[in-house]
Enzyme design. Structure first.
Site, PDB file in Angstrom:
ATOM      1  N   LYS A 174       9.180   5.283  -7.744  1.00  0.00           N
ATOM      2  CA  LYS A 174       9.670   4.111  -7.020  1.00  0.00           C
ATOM      3  C   LYS A 174       9.109   2.843  -7.639  1.00  0.00           C
ATOM      4  O   LYS A 174       7.918   2.575  -7.557  1.00  0.00           O
ATOM      5  CB  LYS A 174       9.280   4.141  -5.544  1.00  0.00           C
ATOM      6  CG  LYS A 174      10.065   3.083  -4.757  1.00  0.00           C
ATOM      7  CD  LYS A 174       9.528   2.825  -3.374  1.00  0.00           C
ATOM      8  CE  LYS A 174       8.416   1.816  -3.353  1.00  0.00           C
ATOM      9  NZ  LYS A 174       8.810   0.472  -3.849  1.00  0.00           N
ATOM     10  N   GLU A 249      -4.885   3.535  -8.423  1.00  0.00           N
ATOM     11  CA  GLU A 249      -5.418   2.404  -9.210  1.00  0.00           C
ATOM     12  C   GLU A 249      -5.188   1.153  -8.374  1.00  0.00           C
ATOM     13  O   GLU A 249      -4.046   0.748  -8.167  1.00  0.00           O
ATOM     14  CB  GLU A 249      -4.703   2.336 -10.572  1.00  0.00           C
ATOM     15  CG  GLU A 249      -5.516   1.584 -11.609  1.00  0.00           C
ATOM     16  CD  GLU A 249      -5.231   0.109 -11.656  1.00  0.00           C
ATOM     17  OE1 GLU A 249      -5.533  -0.598 -10.661  1.00  0.00           O
ATOM     18  OE2 GLU A 249      -4.717  -0.335 -12.701  1.00  0.00           O
ATOM     19  N   CYS A 283      -4.328  -6.344 -12.675  1.00  0.00           N
ATOM     20  CA  CYS A 283      -5.297  -5.624 -11.844  1.00  0.00           C
ATOM     21  C   CYS A 283      -6.714  -5.799 -12.387  1.00  0.00           C
ATOM     22  O   CYS A 283      -7.674  -5.808 -11.635  1.00  0.00           O
ATOM     23  CB  CYS A 283      -4.936  -4.157 -11.743  1.00  0.00           C
ATOM     24  SG  CYS A 283      -4.605  -3.401 -13.321  1.00  0.00           S
ATOM     25  N   GLU A 381      -9.154  -9.919  -3.791  1.00  0.00           N
ATOM     26  CA  GLU A 381      -8.259  -9.989  -4.943  1.00  0.00           C
ATOM     27  C   GLU A 381      -7.145 -11.003  -4.667  1.00  0.00           C
ATOM     28  O   GLU A 381      -6.434 -10.887  -3.676  1.00  0.00           O
ATOM     29  CB  GLU A 381      -7.653  -8.607  -5.217  1.00  0.00           C
ATOM     30  CG  GLU A 381      -6.820  -8.582  -6.474  1.00  0.00           C
ATOM     31  CD  GLU A 381      -6.302  -7.188  -6.806  1.00  0.00           C
ATOM     32  OE1 GLU A 381      -5.672  -6.557  -5.949  1.00  0.00           O
ATOM     33  OE2 GLU A 381      -6.527  -6.734  -7.947  1.00  0.00           O
TER      34      GLU A 381
HETATM   35  P1  NAI Z   1       1.648  -3.247  -2.587  1.00  0.00           P
HETATM   36  O1  NAI Z   1       0.458  -2.408  -2.782  1.00  0.00           O
HETATM   37  O2  NAI Z   1       2.175  -3.440  -1.202  1.00  0.00           O
HETATM   38  O3  NAI Z   1       2.868  -2.697  -3.491  1.00  0.00           O
HETATM   39  C1  NAI Z   1       2.727  -1.861  -4.603  1.00  0.00           C
HETATM   40  C2  NAI Z   1       3.757  -0.733  -4.530  1.00  0.00           C
HETATM   41  O4  NAI Z   1       3.500   0.049  -3.375  1.00  0.00           O
HETATM   42  C3  NAI Z   1       5.198  -1.212  -4.389  1.00  0.00           C
HETATM   43  O5  NAI Z   1       6.053  -0.329  -5.086  1.00  0.00           O
HETATM   44  C4  NAI Z   1       5.441  -1.103  -2.901  1.00  0.00           C
HETATM   45  O6  NAI Z   1       6.797  -0.972  -2.545  1.00  0.00           O
HETATM   46  C5  NAI Z   1       4.664   0.156  -2.575  1.00  0.00           C
HETATM   47  N1  NAI Z   1       4.281   0.288  -1.168  1.00  0.00           N
HETATM   48  C6  NAI Z   1       4.006  -0.694  -0.283  1.00  0.00           C
HETATM   49  N2  NAI Z   1       3.698  -0.183   0.907  1.00  0.00           N
HETATM   50  C7  NAI Z   1       3.773   1.169   0.784  1.00  0.00           C
HETATM   51  C8  NAI Z   1       3.561   2.262   1.686  1.00  0.00           C
HETATM   52  N3  NAI Z   1       3.233   2.066   2.968  1.00  0.00           N
HETATM   53  N4  NAI Z   1       3.708   3.526   1.220  1.00  0.00           N
HETATM   54  C9  NAI Z   1       4.036   3.750  -0.068  1.00  0.00           C
HETATM   55  N5  NAI Z   1       4.267   2.748  -0.949  1.00  0.00           N
HETATM   56  C10 NAI Z   1       4.134   1.475  -0.536  1.00  0.00           C
HETATM   57  O7  NAI Z   1       1.325  -4.657  -3.234  1.00  0.00           O
HETATM   58  P2  NAI Z   1       2.036  -6.077  -2.935  1.00  0.00           P
HETATM   59  O8  NAI Z   1       2.288  -6.209  -1.470  1.00  0.00           O
HETATM   60  O9  NAI Z   1       3.175  -6.221  -3.845  1.00  0.00           O
HETATM   61  O10 NAI Z   1       0.899  -7.089  -3.378  1.00  0.00           O
HETATM   62  C11 NAI Z   1      -0.165  -7.429  -2.501  1.00  0.00           C
HETATM   63  C12 NAI Z   1      -1.467  -7.472  -3.246  1.00  0.00           C
HETATM   64  O11 NAI Z   1      -1.774  -6.186  -3.745  1.00  0.00           O
HETATM   65  C13 NAI Z   1      -1.489  -8.351  -4.472  1.00  0.00           C
HETATM   66  O12 NAI Z   1      -1.710  -9.693  -4.159  1.00  0.00           O
HETATM   67  C14 NAI Z   1      -2.617  -7.739  -5.255  1.00  0.00           C
HETATM   68  O13 NAI Z   1      -3.835  -8.222  -4.778  1.00  0.00           O
HETATM   69  C15 NAI Z   1      -2.502  -6.275  -4.957  1.00  0.00           C
HETATM   70  N6  NAI Z   1      -1.798  -5.567  -6.040  1.00  0.00           N
HETATM   71  C16 NAI Z   1      -2.532  -4.878  -6.964  1.00  0.00           C
HETATM   72  C17 NAI Z   1      -1.904  -4.284  -8.031  1.00  0.00           C
HETATM   73  C18 NAI Z   1      -2.668  -3.529  -9.059  1.00  0.00           C
HETATM   74  O14 NAI Z   1      -2.227  -3.450 -10.186  1.00  0.00           O
HETATM   75  N7  NAI Z   1      -3.753  -2.892  -8.740  1.00  0.00           N
HETATM   76  C19 NAI Z   1      -0.462  -4.391  -8.233  1.00  0.00           C
HETATM   77  C20 NAI Z   1       0.227  -5.090  -7.177  1.00  0.00           C
HETATM   78  C21 NAI Z   1      -0.450  -5.669  -6.145  1.00  0.00           C
END
Ligand code: NAI
Ligand code: MG
Length: 485
Positions: A174, A249, A283, A381
């Protein structure tokens, strides 16, 4: 409207719920496409397809050599389409085109690397003390559920798909709801390359409606996730119900540590590169910049001076060094941290939206000086171009501050004293440590975090371990009865 369907069981399909979600160009705030807004029933179809492809059909019959060749072909397609993929990635994420081109090259390299590794997955002969042959076989873990973020959409897909496919798994991936376009573009070639239906499935949609059902699905054997710590926790809890294997991660608050003896020019450059590359949506961003007190004010001044020269602009322009943030949500999040920072520390650069832009999610590269490591801008973050500069006195204090965080993804240390640099390398609790650089990433080297940055390692031979089970086989060579009864 440009409706791009998702890819399940070898077909481009709509959601059973018939809904679509908008995909934006963050530099214009305009909708550039729509993709299916999937529901649990769509996920179920994708998982069933992946399950069937894993259990029956052509995929279990493929040899490691076959799988390697498929991955090489995929890499070739990516290289042939690189200009088009990079442009699409840049438009959809807002990242500068030059960076998107690097990402696409790295994506192809990742598939090539794991294409090569497919034929180097080896078992073991266990030296048991008996007249027997004891073997360890390596086998694919099964159906892999893979949930990825929006900051490096195509590259993150490759980091997850390539090792899984090399290992012989089937995948339900996804992409982030913000950035599904490049992997769907690439999916157009899967069948022609020779991947049997169901081996790779791309399900689009939001996290709670399309991501959560992947994690909860009893036929998914393993979940690999990159994203926020908040969602990482939800995934761990949900995975408990079916004892799923999980790799996480989860980003960080990585320290970039500068000692007074480091090469000043290179250091200032490295401080900015570490935190502002990809608009800071990284990240491993070096978002805590620790500077030794004796060079502290000169260092801050030089950072501010150089930040003025960073060119913000349209992602597709070749001299752009920083584009807009990926989405309205992320823009608002970063703007709010700019305001939080103003209440906590001394703003020395940026601090707002880019005034000259009449549209697009552009924020100024922002630097806060005199930050205390307990401030929110040093603990949470931000995932945007916001740097927290923290002074320190000596090596012991640098190490203490560096480790005073719940995260442990990455760190960097700058010094020309090799003894000190290596002491810091050993003392820092992080999965990746750079010396006199920050951010270079190679498919050959492990990637992943300590502490709350998650667990599991991607890339290199470590990456494939995540998708392998180990089977013990005991072959009795004695023709005598056991003789116990
Ligand atoms: P997120 O963690 O909500 O989204 C990342 C992925 O997880 C997306 O594909 C999303 O659709 C999916 N996702 C969201 N909720 C889920 C659930 N309940 N079950 C399964 N999958 C789910 O991150 P978001 O909201 O885009 O960004 C928020 C913050 O997260 C950012 O400001 C940043 O601090 C952090 N982040 C960290 C990343 C990294 O590379 N470690 C990448 C993206 C965001
Ligand atoms: Mg979220």
């Amino acid at each position: 409207m440009n409706r791009v369907r998702m890819y399940i069981n070898g077909n481009f399909v709509e959601s059973g719920g018939k809904a679509w979600l908008p995909v934006y160009d963050p530099s214009t705030e305009e909708v550039i496409a729509e993709v299916p807004d999937s529901i649990a029933a769509d996920v179920d179809l994708a998982v069933k397809a992946a399950r069937a492809a894993f259990d029956q059909g052509a995929w279990p019959q493929t040899t490691p050599q076959d799988r390697g060749r498929l991955l090489f072909k995929l890499a070739d397609v990516i290289r042939r389409q690189s200009a088009q993929l990079a442009e699409l990635e840049s438009r959809n994420t807002g990242k500068p085109i030059v960076e998107a081109e690097f990402d696409v090259t790295d994506t192809a390299t990742c598939f090539e690397y794991y294409g090569g590794i497919a034929t180097k997955i080896m078992g073991y002969v266990n030296p048991v003390p008996d007249n027997a042959l004891s073997l360890s076989l390596r086998e694919p873990v099964g159906v892999a559920g893979q949930i990825i973020p929006w900051n490096y959409p195509l590259l993150m897909a490759a980091w997850k798909l390539a090792p899984a496919l090399a290992a012989g798994c089937t995948c339900v991936l996804k992409p982030a709801e913000q950035t599904p376009l490049t992997i769907l573009e690439l999916a157009g070639s899967f069948q022609e390359i020779g991947f049997p239906p169901g081996v790779i499935n791309i399900v689009t949609g939001f996290g709670d409606t399309a991501g959560a059902p992947i994690v909860a699905h009893p036929d998914v054997d393993k979940v690999a996730f990159t994203g926020s710590a908040a969602v990482g926790k939800l995934i761990l809890r949900s995975a408990a119900d079916s004892i799923k294997r999980v790799a996480l991660e989860l980003g960080g608050k990585s320290p970039n540590i500068f000692f007074a003896d480091s090469d000043f020019e290179a250091a200032v450059d490295g401080a900015l590169f570490g935190v502002f590359i990809n608009q800071g949506e990284v990240c491993s961003a070096g978002s805590r910049i620790l500077v030794e007190r004796s060079i502290y004010s000169k260092f801050v001044d030089a950072m501010v001076e150089k930040t003025r020269t960073i060119k913000l602009g349209p992602p597709l322009s070749r001299d752009t060094k920083m584009g807009p943030l990926v989405s309205k949500e992320q823009y608002e999040r970063v703007r709010s941290y700019q305001e939080i920072g103003k209440g906590e520390a001394r703003l020395v650069a940026g601090g707002g939206r880019l005034q000259s832009a009449d549209r697009g999610y552009y924020v100024e590269p922002t630097i806060f000086a005199d930050v205390n490591n307990n401030h929110r801008i040093a603990r949470e973050e931000v995932f945007g171009p916001v740097a927290a500069v923290i002074p320190f006195e000596g090596e012991t204090e640098a190490i203490r501050i560096a480790n005073d965080t719940p995260y442990g993804l990455a760190a960097a240390v700058w010094s020309r004293d090799i003894f000190r640099a290596l002491r810091v390398v050993k003392a820092v609790r992080a999965g990746i440590v750079w010396v006199n650089h920050m951010q270079p990433t190679y498919v050959e080297a492990p990637w992943g975090g300590y502490k709350q940055s998650g667990f599991g390692r991607e890339l290199g031979p470590w990456g494939i371990e995540e998708y392998l089970e180990t089977k013990q086989v005991h072959i009795n060579l004695s023709e005598q009865p056991i003789g116990w009864y």
